[in-house]
Scaffold this active site. Structure first.
Site, PDB file in Angstrom:
ATOM      1  N   PRO A 216       0.785  -1.235  -0.081  1.00  0.00           N
ATOM      2  CA  PRO A 216      -0.042  -0.061   0.095  1.00  0.00           C
ATOM      3  C   PRO A 216       0.858   1.203   0.010  1.00  0.00           C
ATOM      4  O   PRO A 216       2.043   1.130   0.176  1.00  0.00           O
ATOM      5  CB  PRO A 216      -0.796  -0.188   1.494  1.00  0.00           C
ATOM      6  CG  PRO A 216      -0.731  -1.416   1.657  1.00  0.00           C
ATOM      7  CD  PRO A 216       0.603  -2.068   1.207  1.00  0.00           C
ATOM      8  N   THR A 219       4.119   2.650   2.786  1.00  0.00           N
ATOM      9  CA  THR A 219       4.866   1.652   3.625  1.00  0.00           C
ATOM     10  C   THR A 219       6.452   1.500   3.517  1.00  0.00           C
ATOM     11  O   THR A 219       6.806   0.687   4.284  1.00  0.00           O
ATOM     12  CB  THR A 219       4.103   0.351   3.140  1.00  0.00           C
ATOM     13  OG1 THR A 219       4.163   0.066   1.440  1.00  0.00           O
ATOM     14  CG2 THR A 219       2.619   0.276   3.592  1.00  0.00           C
ATOM     15  N   LYS A 221       8.314   1.510   0.453  1.00  0.00           N
ATOM     16  CA  LYS A 221       8.944   0.725  -0.720  1.00  0.00           C
ATOM     17  C   LYS A 221      10.268   1.565  -1.320  1.00  0.00           C
ATOM     18  O   LYS A 221      11.306   1.066  -1.477  1.00  0.00           O
ATOM     19  CB  LYS A 221       7.928   0.629  -1.810  1.00  0.00           C
ATOM     20  CG  LYS A 221       6.651  -0.203  -1.054  1.00  0.00           C
ATOM     21  CD  LYS A 221       5.892  -0.478  -2.391  1.00  0.00           C
ATOM     22  CE  LYS A 221       5.183   0.742  -2.715  1.00  0.00           C
ATOM     23  NZ  LYS A 221       4.177   1.371  -1.793  1.00  0.00           N
ATOM     24  N   HIS A 437     -27.630  10.117  18.844  1.00  0.00           N
ATOM     25  CA  HIS A 437     -27.119   9.112  17.486  1.00  0.00           C
ATOM     26  C   HIS A 437     -25.826   8.445  17.835  1.00  0.00           C
ATOM     27  O   HIS A 437     -25.697   7.265  17.926  1.00  0.00           O
ATOM     28  CB  HIS A 437     -26.944  10.008  16.269  1.00  0.00           C
ATOM     29  CG  HIS A 437     -26.522   9.338  15.093  1.00  0.00           C
ATOM     30  ND1 HIS A 437     -27.436   8.833  14.131  1.00  0.00           N
ATOM     31  CD2 HIS A 437     -25.306   8.582  14.719  1.00  0.00           C
ATOM     32  CE1 HIS A 437     -26.893   8.248  13.211  1.00  0.00           C
ATOM     33  NE2 HIS A 437     -25.561   7.956  13.504  1.00  0.00           N
ATOM     34  N   GLU A 438     -24.822   9.278  18.427  1.00  0.00           N
ATOM     35  CA  GLU A 438     -23.516   8.675  18.889  1.00  0.00           C
ATOM     36  C   GLU A 438     -23.715   7.975  19.921  1.00  0.00           C
ATOM     37  O   GLU A 438     -22.872   6.833  20.328  1.00  0.00           O
ATOM     38  CB  GLU A 438     -22.648   9.845  19.143  1.00  0.00           C
ATOM     39  CG  GLU A 438     -22.161  10.540  18.054  1.00  0.00           C
ATOM     40  CD  GLU A 438     -21.749   9.923  16.751  1.00  0.00           C
ATOM     41  OE1 GLU A 438     -21.022   8.918  16.991  1.00  0.00           O
ATOM     42  OE2 GLU A 438     -22.206  10.509  15.559  1.00  0.00           O
ATOM     43  N   ASP A 515     -24.507   5.115   7.373  1.00  0.00           N
ATOM     44  CA  ASP A 515     -24.782   3.965   8.205  1.00  0.00           C
ATOM     45  C   ASP A 515     -25.432   2.811   7.441  1.00  0.00           C
ATOM     46  O   ASP A 515     -24.630   1.495   7.202  1.00  0.00           O
ATOM     47  CB  ASP A 515     -25.417   4.061   9.360  1.00  0.00           C
ATOM     48  CG  ASP A 515     -24.365   4.913  10.542  1.00  0.00           C
ATOM     49  OD1 ASP A 515     -23.323   4.855  10.297  1.00  0.00           O
ATOM     50  OD2 ASP A 515     -24.795   5.467  11.424  1.00  0.00           O
TER      51      ASP A 515
END
Length: 690
Positions: A216, A219, A221, A437-438, A515
């Site tokens: 990815p 990382t 490279k 909601h949370e 959601d």
């Protein structure tokens, strides 16, 4: 790449300037010499017509003459006469009759001294005639050489743009790379071969011709390739895949040839191509005919790596984060013998990366590197470097002498959850809706077994989110069970169920739009890809996503009958309904906890893990310290009124989805939909194709 990395040996700045100066100086001196010769030749000598010569002879004004091959007279006058350019003392005259005896008699009668010479060749005239052509040809040759050597890019399209790392640049070694143990081990063999080839060749072994670094973004490279260059102490050419592509046909293939010619001249050496997917994409993916310059470049690259001619001593290292688009011929043994996976670091790797970057900043003694590494699952090396940098900036902004542990915690929340937007003033109704909601998400995460522990719940707007419920796994996850995925579905529906229970089914908002979208996507993947439906069974219904322009989707695809499609839809609907009802059961049973958590959010705006666990045990949170008096920099009341008036219109718009790498992060964006901000943890929707 570093700005100290230079191209193959070039001449200094003075050498570039001196050659044109010398050339134009020679032109100036030659021109000056030419005019001097012309002036010396014509100075006081002027050509007289035969009539003027005859008149001066009759006057007895000629002192002496020289007959040049009987065709021209060069003479000196006794007394100067006036001419076009002043007084004339010497002259020359072309005779109308060659070897005239009458003229000789007249000269003898006047007592003129007579001499003769062979005319020969007039080298001055010849030089004056040739010199302009010599100058023109010389200028043209000089311009051509300048164009070929760098004065113009017209003749440089086929030259490779590879940069040769200079020996004086700061070396990066494997000690500077943390969290990629397996990749360093694989690359160490290449380094050892370059140092001592006989160690491997004595038993008939052959060093890999190419190594492909896959992983990815962020990382490390490219950092690994730089470390190989520092360890090997051999010529190291670096080039980007996009450097091969130009607007002219054939330039890419020419640059590939030139690159490998440079490599063979300095073998053994290493050639590094970053982002090789720019030139190594799958051939035959285009729809339609025509010449494809990229395919021609790829063909030349294939031939140079493993073709008819030997290519010993040149090791190719390439990096890409899109191995799925590369051509199979490029990946076969003999070209890229090894594909080295450089994945996101685990706990030990993250700790090592943090230590490398923390060594560059003054860190306080209270900083726990292991705790920070445990709280950043899924983060890449670039994400961790950014986290340390953000912590250092926060500490400097606050005037700290060292970077404290709370600076790292604040930076971690900023990177993983998004920056706080305290200037965004919400109405009381909006705050209350967001808090419940949370709280619904949080209560489901607490009371449903198998979910990751909660990290933080907040209703402070962060990024595009109005509120966030974030959870962190206790350990790195690499595979996901059906129970865990179903628990994620239940948690995603916790916010919508809480809104219905508190405000009524007719008062629900678009806050749960994202959601529902994420839950539907996850349930469909469970049925069609993961084989987690008892009725459908372990059968892949849909192909994994392919790129549109790879050409594979034009010839491949699995057809699904209408009956199977209906079965899939019914199973997805059943899973979602079960998760929805399970969320309702949990919140109904623990409604008091949801109320307490919502009130705590309205009072504190953010609650961390310790406070969440205290509420879960039924304890009362201690009162907040007295607030500081308001300052003149606070948001004006009219700004709050304007924000309140615009909330109803924003609630009507569906929010955009923001992917999250926190295992349980659920955010409610400013348009009312739940969106998890981008950060460095695990994805909210686990991917089984590890």
């Amino acid at each position: 790449m570093s700005d100290r990395e230079t191209k193959p040996p070039q001449k200094g700045g003075w050498a570039k300037i001196s050659r044109p100066l010398v050339f134009w100086g020679l032109i100036f001196l030659t021109s000056l010499l030419l005019f001097s010769m012309m002036d010396a030749r014509t100075g006081a000598t002027e050509e007289l017509t035969y009539t003027e010569f005859s008149r001066e002879l009759e006057r007895g004004n000629i002192l002496e003459v020289t007959l040049a091959d009987g065709a021209m007279v060069e003479g000196v006058l006794k007394a100067p006469i006036r001419g076009e350019r002043g007084e004339i003392e010497s002259f020359e005259t072309h005779l109308p009759v060659r070897d005239s005896e009458v003229l000789l008699e007249r000269l003898e009668q006047q007592g003129v001294t007579i001499s003769a010479r062979d005319a020969g060749r007039d080298w001055t005239a010849i030089l004056l005639g040739i010199l302009p052509w010599i100058l023109i040809i010389g200028i043209w040759i000089f311009i051509l050489k300048q164009m070929q050597s760098g004065g113009s890019k017209a003749f440089q399209f086929g030259k490779s743009k590879a940069k040769l790392l200079s020996p004086d640049r700061p070396k990066v070694t494997f000690e500077d790379v943390a969290g990629a143990v397996e990749a360093k081990y694989e690359l160490q063999e290449i380094v050892d071969f370059l140092r001592d080839p006989k160690q491997f060749s004595r038993l008939g072994g052959r060093i890999p011709k190419g190594a492909l670094l896959v992983g990815p973004p962020g990382t490390g490279k490219t950092l690994l390739a730089r470390a190989v260059a520092g360890e090997a102490e051999r010529p190291f050419f670096s080039m980007s895949g996009s450097d091969f592509v130009e607007m002219f046909v054939g330039v890419g293939a020419s640059r590939v040839r030139d690159l490998f010619e440079q490599g063979k001249a300095q073998a053994p050496c290493i050639i590094f191509i970053d982002e090789i997917d720019a030139v190594g994409r799958h051939r035959g993916a285009g729809v339609g005919g025509g010449h494809d310059e990229r395919e021609q470049t790829l063909n030349q690259l294939l031939v140079e790596m493993d073709g008819f001619e030997a290519n010993d001593g040149v090791i190719l290292i390439a990096a890409t984060n899109r191995p799925d688009v590369l051509d199979p011929a490029l990946l076969r043994p003999g070209r890229f013998d090894r594909q080295i996976m450089v994945d996101t670091p685990d706990l030990k790797g993250r700790e090592g990366i943090l230590q490398v970057h923390m060594a560059k900043v003054p860190v306080a003694e209270d900083v726990d590197v292991t705790a920070i590494a445990r709280g950043t699952p899924g983060m890449s090396g670039a994400d961790l470097a950014n986290l340390v940098n953000e912590a250092a900036l926060l500490a400097a902004r606050k005037g700290h002498e060292q970077v404290l542990n709370r600076d790292f915690e604040e930076a971690k929340d900023k990177v993983m959850l998004g920056a706080e937007r305290r200037s965004m003033v919400l109405s009381e109704a909006e705050r209350r809706l967001t808090a419940y909601h949370e709280a619904g998400h949080a209560v489901v995460a607490l009371r449903f077994p198998g979910l990751d522990p909660l990290h933080k719940v907040t209703i402070i707007p962060r990024g595009r989110a109005l509120g966030i419920t974030a959870s962190l796994p206790e350990e790195d996850r690499h595979s996901y069970s059906r129970d865990y995925l179903f628990a994620r579905l239940v948690m995603l529906y916790g916010g919508r169920v809480a809104e219905e229970m508190i405000f009524g089914a007719d008062k629900v908002t678009t806050g749960a739009g994202n959601d529902i979208e994420r839950a539907t996507s996850m349930a469909r993947r469970m049925v069609t890809q993961f084989g987690m439906s008892d009725r459908v069974g372990p059968m892949a219904i849909e192909e994994s996503e392919q790129e549109v322009f790879l050409g594979r989707d034009l010839s491949q695809g699995r057809k699904v009958s209408e009956q199977t499609a209906q079965l899939v839809d019914s199973e997805v609907k059943r899973m979602l309904d079960d998760a929805y009802e399970r969320a309702r059961e949990i919140l109904t049973e623990h409604r008091d906890l949801m109320e307490e958590m919502a009130l705590a959010l309205l009072d504190r705006e953010s609650i961390d893990r310790d406070e969440i666990e205290a509420l879960s045990r039924g304890e009362t949170l201690p009162p907040l310290p007295a607030a500081s008096p308001p300052t003149t920099t606070e948001i004006a009341p009219q700004a709050a009124t304007a924000a309140d008036g615009g909330r109803e219109e924003e609630r009507d718009r569906e929010g955009e989805e923001a992917e999250t790498r926190l295992s349980g992060a659920v955010a409610r964006d400013r348009s009312g939909s739940d969106a998890a901000p981008q950060h460095g943890g695990e994805r909210a929707e686990p991917d089984a194709s590890r």
